[in-house]
Design a protein around this motif. Structure first.
Motif, PDB file in Angstrom:
ATOM      1  N   ALA A 233       5.799   8.010  15.936  1.00  0.00           N
ATOM      2  CA  ALA A 233       5.983   9.145  15.022  1.00  0.00           C
ATOM      3  C   ALA A 233       4.973   9.116  13.884  1.00  0.00           C
ATOM      4  CB  ALA A 233       7.414   9.138  14.473  1.00  0.00           C
ATOM      5  N   SER A 234       4.563   7.917  13.453  1.00  0.00           N
ATOM      6  CA  SER A 234       3.622   7.815  12.332  1.00  0.00           C
ATOM      7  C   SER A 234       2.243   8.377  12.671  1.00  0.00           C
ATOM      8  CB  SER A 234       3.496   6.361  11.886  1.00  0.00           C
ATOM      9  OG  SER A 234       2.824   5.590  12.879  1.00  0.00           O
ATOM     10  N   LEU A 235       1.977   8.559  13.981  1.00  0.00           N
ATOM     11  CA  LEU A 235       0.692   9.160  14.371  1.00  0.00           C
ATOM     12  C   LEU A 235       0.638  10.637  14.039  1.00  0.00           C
ATOM     13  CD1 LEU A 235       0.293   7.447  17.864  1.00  0.00           C
ATOM     14  CD2 LEU A 235      -1.009   6.920  15.799  1.00  0.00           C
ATOM     15  N   PHE A 236       1.806  11.264  13.877  1.00  0.00           N
ATOM     16  CA  PHE A 236       1.850  12.717  13.695  1.00  0.00           C
ATOM     17  C   PHE A 236       2.517  13.138  12.391  1.00  0.00           C
ATOM     18  CE2 PHE A 236       2.522  11.450  18.159  1.00  0.00           C
ATOM     19  CZ  PHE A 236       1.342  11.915  18.713  1.00  0.00           C
ATOM     20  N   THR A 237       3.071  12.217  11.636  1.00  0.00           N
ATOM     21  CA  THR A 237       3.767  12.552  10.399  1.00  0.00           C
ATOM     22  C   THR A 237       3.229  11.718   9.250  1.00  0.00           C
ATOM     23  OG1 THR A 237       5.499  10.912  10.816  1.00  0.00           O
ATOM     24  CG2 THR A 237       5.876  13.151  11.641  1.00  0.00           C
ATOM     25  N   THR A 238       3.619  12.119   8.023  1.00  0.00           N
ATOM     26  CA  THR A 238       3.256  11.353   6.823  1.00  0.00           C
ATOM     27  C   THR A 238       4.523  10.905   6.109  1.00  0.00           C
ATOM     28  OG1 THR A 238       3.143  13.362   5.478  1.00  0.00           O
ATOM     29  CG2 THR A 238       1.090  12.598   6.513  1.00  0.00           C
ATOM     30  N   HIS A 239       4.376   9.875   5.320  1.00  0.00           N
ATOM     31  CA  HIS A 239       5.491   9.316   4.560  1.00  0.00           C
ATOM     32  C   HIS A 239       5.069   9.214   3.100  1.00  0.00           C
ATOM     33  CE1 HIS A 239       8.681   6.795   3.134  1.00  0.00           C
ATOM     34  NE2 HIS A 239       7.893   5.755   2.950  1.00  0.00           N
ATOM     35  N   ASP A 240       5.703  10.039   2.247  1.00  0.00           N
ATOM     36  CA  ASP A 240       5.342  10.063   0.828  1.00  0.00           C
ATOM     37  C   ASP A 240       5.999   8.899   0.106  1.00  0.00           C
ATOM     38  OD1 ASP A 240       3.738  12.339   0.886  1.00  0.00           O
ATOM     39  OD2 ASP A 240       5.473  13.663   0.768  1.00  0.00           O
ATOM     40  N   VAL A 241       5.205   8.201  -0.675  1.00  0.00           N
ATOM     41  CA  VAL A 241       5.690   7.088  -1.493  1.00  0.00           C
ATOM     42  C   VAL A 241       5.432   7.447  -2.960  1.00  0.00           C
ATOM     43  CG1 VAL A 241       5.360   4.673  -2.125  1.00  0.00           C
ATOM     44  CG2 VAL A 241       5.333   5.364   0.282  1.00  0.00           C
ATOM     45  N   ALA A 242       6.478   7.418  -3.764  1.00  0.00           N
ATOM     46  CA  ALA A 242       6.334   7.747  -5.180  1.00  0.00           C
ATOM     47  C   ALA A 242       5.568   6.649  -5.910  1.00  0.00           C
ATOM     48  CB  ALA A 242       7.703   7.927  -5.819  1.00  0.00           C
ATOM     49  N   PRO A 243       4.628   7.025  -6.774  1.00  0.00           N
ATOM     50  CA  PRO A 243       3.906   6.005  -7.546  1.00  0.00           C
ATOM     51  C   PRO A 243       4.871   5.214  -8.419  1.00  0.00           C
ATOM     52  CG  PRO A 243       2.837   8.149  -7.721  1.00  0.00           C
ATOM     53  CD  PRO A 243       4.163   8.388  -7.074  1.00  0.00           C
ATOM     54  N   VAL A 244       4.643   3.943  -8.541  1.00  0.00           N
ATOM     55  CA  VAL A 244       5.472   3.085  -9.379  1.00  0.00           C
ATOM     56  C   VAL A 244       4.799   2.953 -10.739  1.00  0.00           C
ATOM     57  CG1 VAL A 244       6.471   0.790  -9.666  1.00  0.00           C
ATOM     58  CG2 VAL A 244       6.342   1.837  -7.392  1.00  0.00           C
ATOM     59  N   SER A 245       5.547   3.220 -11.778  1.00  0.00           N
ATOM     60  CA  SER A 245       4.993   3.123 -13.126  1.00  0.00           C
ATOM     61  C   SER A 245       5.977   2.394 -14.017  1.00  0.00           C
ATOM     62  CB  SER A 245       4.700   4.516 -13.691  1.00  0.00           C
ATOM     63  OG  SER A 245       5.900   5.261 -13.815  1.00  0.00           O
ATOM     64  N   HIS A 246       5.472   1.955 -15.139  1.00  0.00           N
ATOM     65  CA  HIS A 246       6.290   1.291 -16.143  1.00  0.00           C
ATOM     66  C   HIS A 246       6.181   2.084 -17.435  1.00  0.00           C
ATOM     67  CE1 HIS A 246       6.873  -2.019 -13.444  1.00  0.00           C
ATOM     68  NE2 HIS A 246       5.572  -2.257 -13.361  1.00  0.00           N
ATOM     69  N   GLY A 247       7.249   2.097 -18.197  1.00  0.00           N
ATOM     70  CA  GLY A 247       7.229   2.833 -19.451  1.00  0.00           C
ATOM     71  C   GLY A 247       8.163   2.224 -20.463  1.00  0.00           C
ATOM     72  N   ASP A 248       7.784   2.380 -21.730  1.00  0.00           N
ATOM     73  CA  ASP A 248       8.645   1.968 -22.831  1.00  0.00           C
ATOM     74  C   ASP A 248       9.633   3.108 -23.061  1.00  0.00           C
ATOM     75  OD1 ASP A 248       9.776   1.595 -25.396  1.00  0.00           O
ATOM     76  OD2 ASP A 248       8.111   0.295 -25.964  1.00  0.00           O
ATOM     77  N   ARG A 249      10.872   2.910 -22.647  1.00  0.00           N
ATOM     78  CA  ARG A 249      11.853   3.999 -22.675  1.00  0.00           C
ATOM     79  C   ARG A 249      12.065   4.529 -24.089  1.00  0.00           C
ATOM     80  NH1 ARG A 249      15.427   5.564 -18.848  1.00  0.00           N
ATOM     81  NH2 ARG A 249      17.120   6.914 -19.546  1.00  0.00           N
ATOM     82  N   GLU A 250      12.164   3.633 -25.050  1.00  0.00           N
ATOM     83  CA  GLU A 250      12.387   4.057 -26.428  1.00  0.00           C
ATOM     84  C   GLU A 250      11.205   4.872 -26.937  1.00  0.00           C
ATOM     85  OE1 GLU A 250      13.273   2.096 -30.849  1.00  0.00           O
ATOM     86  OE2 GLU A 250      13.413   0.881 -29.027  1.00  0.00           O
TER      87      GLU A 250
END
Length: 690
Positions: A233-250
């Motif tokens: 299936a991977s020959l005909f489809t794509t799999h989206d991966v969300a970028p991983v980020s870090h952040g200072d929540r405050e």
């Protein structure tokens, strides 16, 4: 076993099987055991298919064959010929499933049945065998491909993996991380667009504490899958991966709070507005408010992706509906301005124009989705009252003015006016009528609010308190004169409290005040309204000696030599005119008090008039607790006025008040602490350029 001379060498097994079949057909031979049948019959079939025939006499009669002697197991094994490749597989021992050679019919000519045409079950078996072979070959080929693909992609990112539009599938982790840095790195510091409903704004990722983690992003894609179907299936489809980020929540929350006013929207009720005399319906709009915690999560998860980040929000409802607003438009607003309204006066009429009607109409939610209307009377009155001016006589209050150096009373005058509340009592009903759009002006007697008798009873006839201060610069003199003009003639009834800030209101450029000198943090400065403190000190002392009750006053932080120590005051207003430091006193006399002012270019005098009731004296104590000034240097380039400074000290002032009507004496002591005024040194001026 005896040799067979009728059969060529090498054909003995076929001859023997053929002989056996002939014996069975003629009954001349004894039946064989089932084992022998199972062993030999397939060989006959093989001989027949190979075209081998036994030698027969020419006359076509069956030859007399000698009965064969039993063979040994070894001999039978040696005589079994190899099966042809396309011979159908049969289970050994299943004698009923073995095809039999049919008996020769009478008149048999010696021709055997042809074995070249297989039966239908044989064809099906052969097809199944071929299909099985093909399937096996295919499975084997796919297995080889799977193993080879697994070996080639080992250690790489799964095929079809896409991060924010960048394909990293098939790359090793290091190459994938490099690819992401090259493709996405330059854009991660660009402003991030945030959307809430139909509103949008941006934040700076760095200022919001957001950073990318490329290594974690690649690791999040996982390893090569082992499931063959997933790999295909991977020959005909794509799999989206969300970028991983870090952040200072405050830090991010603080950034979102700063831009929140640009994204939040207060709910707006539907309304009717007027363009000249044309009513226009304005539909209601629901409000929206960011869900701050959920919005923070959303930004942290999606800020590095393409496109705007849509933030969650809560909707704030409105009570009006579009239908309700339209109903108010057609049933109220449009009929109201369809024609003017005539106001009938005494001897003269006035016209309430559609433009004035539109300006006076007010709408508010009725709680049922619609709008209820009302008429703003001051606006409506302002549109018609000038037209009826000849029919109206204004009342005039009594005045106490200075004439010949003493207060005199100018009599009050009663008037005749219109009771507009009663006149416009049914205006809503009139505005809905297509015809007979008239109202009657109702005239009433209007007595003066401050009558002559009331003015005479005030008892304002003599000086009860007065004070003068001297010495001020020209700009300060302008402000002192302006405030004196505003306070001059003020009347304070018994029991009332006078406020300087309250009486003048804001003291800015629009009110005629100018920039002048002030003392700020012990250093000379300038501000609009400077110098008012001198008037405040003068007013405070006049009320002090008139026996008025001190309500509020504050001495300067630094002593100013032209004012009496412990008996002076300052005032201050905020930028909007709000009162911060004020001078207030209460009239505790039985008579009214009138304030008058006299101004010269070098002095200001404040006088309080009334009926003298108090005898006041002041006693200023010794200056104690002296404090020496500190030295300060003003940096070069800043405004600076050098000063020698003055010491600080403490002082007590005692006021003794005797009530002349009762003889009662009251003593009050005010303690004041003055800070030392610093010694100011001006820094060297900056060197000239070049």
């Amino acid at each position: 076993m005896p040799e067979n001379h009728d059969q060529p060498s090498g054909a003995e097994p076929s001859t023997e099987r053929f002989r056996t079949e002939l014996e069975r057909s003629t009954g001349g031979a004894q039946p064989e055991s089932s084992v022998e049948q199972t062993t030999r019959i397939p060989l006959v079939q093989a001989d027949l298919e190979a075209g081998t025939r036994p030698n027969l006499p020419a006359n076509g009669h069956k030859p007399e064959l000698p009965k064969p002697e039993p063979e040994s197991d070894a001999e039978r094994t040696a005589q079994i010929a190899a099966l042809p490749a396309d011979f159908p597989a049969l289970p050994i021992g299943d004698t009923q499933a073995i095809p039999r050679v049919p008996a020769e019919p009478s008149g048999w000519s010696g021709a055997l049945p042809s074995a070249s045409q297989p039966t239908e079950p044989d064809k099906k078996r052969r097809s199944l065998i071929r299909a099985g072979v093909a399937a096996g070959a295919a499975v084997g080929a796919l297995t080889l491909l799977y193993v080879g693909d697994l070996a080639l992609t080992s250690g790489t990112v799964p095929r079809g993996t896409v991060v924010a539009g960048v394909d990293i599938g098939g790359l090793d982790e290091a190459a994938a991380e490099t690819q992401l840095r090259e493709k996405l790195g330059p854009g991660v510091n660009e402003p991030v667009e945030l959307r809430v409903g139909d509103r949008a704004t941006t934040i700076n990722p760095e200022q919001a504490g957001l950073q990318m983690d490329w290594t974690a992003t690649v690791q999040q894609a996982g390893s090569q899958p082992l499931n063959p179907f997933t790999r295909i299936a991977s020959l005909f489809t794509t799999h989206d991966v969300a970028p991983v980020s870090h952040g200072d929540r405050e830090q991010l929350v603080q950034a979102l709070e700063q831009i929140r006013p640009q994204l939040d929207r207060a709910p707006t009720e539907g309304i009717i507005r007027f363009e000249d005399a044309k009513p226009v319906a304005v539909d209601p709009v629901t409000g929206q408010a960011i869900d701050m915690q959920a919005a923070t999560d959303e930004v942290l998860a999606h800020w590095a992706e393409d496109g705007a980040v849509r933030l969650p929000y809560t909707e704030q409802p409105v009570s009006t509906t579009r239908e309700g607003v339209q109903r108010a438009l057609t049933e109220v607003a449009q009929p109201a301005v369809a024609a003017p309204v005539t106001v009938r006066g005494e001897g003269k009429n006035a016209v309430l124009s559609p433009e004035t009607i539109g300006a006076a109409l007010r709408f508010e939610p009725d709680g049922a989705g619609g709008l209820k209307s009302s008429v703003d009377l001051p606006t409506a009155i302002g549109g018609v009252e000038p037209q009826l001016a000849d029919t109206i006589k204004r009342s005039k209050d009594a005045e106490i003015v200075m004439a010949g150096g003493a207060p005199v009373v100018r009599p009050s005058v009663d008037g005749i006016g219109v009771d507009w509340n009663k006149s416009f009592e049914r205006i809503d009903e009139v505005l809905r009528r297509p015809q007979d759009r008239t109202v009657q002006a109702i005239y009433v007697h209007e007595p003066a609010k401050f009558t002559t008798d009331q003015a005479n009873q005030m008892g304002i006839r003599e000086v009860v308190g007065e004070f003068t201060t001297n010495g001020f610069e020209a700009a300060s003199g302008v402000n002192i004169r302006r405030v004196a003009e505003q306070v001059n003639g003020a009347i304070i009834k018994p029991g009332e409290t006078f406020s300087l800030n309250g009486h003048t209101g804001p003291r800015g450029i629009a009110q005629g005040y100018v920039e002048s000198g002030i003392i700020e943090n012990g250093r000379p400065g300038r501000a609009v309204g400077g110098g008012i403190s001198q008037f405040a000190t003068t007013l405070y002392n006049a009320s002090y000696f008139a026996g008025m009750q001190n309500v509020e006053h504050k001495a300067h932080s630094y002593y100013i030599s032209r004012y009496p120590a412990g008996r002076e005051a300052t005032v201050f207003q905020g930028p909007t005119g709000a009162s911060i430091i004020d001078v207030k006193f209460k009239n505790v006399a039985k008579s009214g008090i009138m304030i008058t002012t006299r101004w010269t270019s070098s002095s200001i005098t404040v006088t309080l008039w009334g009926t003298k009731q108090f005898d006041v004296t002041s006693q200023t104590g010794e200056r104690t607790n002296p404090t020496e000034p500190q030295e300060k240097v003003v940096p070069p380039g800043e405004p600076c006025s050098p000063s020698k400074g003055t010491p600080g000290f403490s002082v007590n002032d005692t006021r003794t008040t005797k009530d002349l009507s009762t003889g009662k004496v009251r003593t009050e002591t005010q303690h004041t602490v003055y800070n030392p005024q610093p010694i100011i040194h001006c820094g060297a001026p900056p060197p000239p350029p070049g």
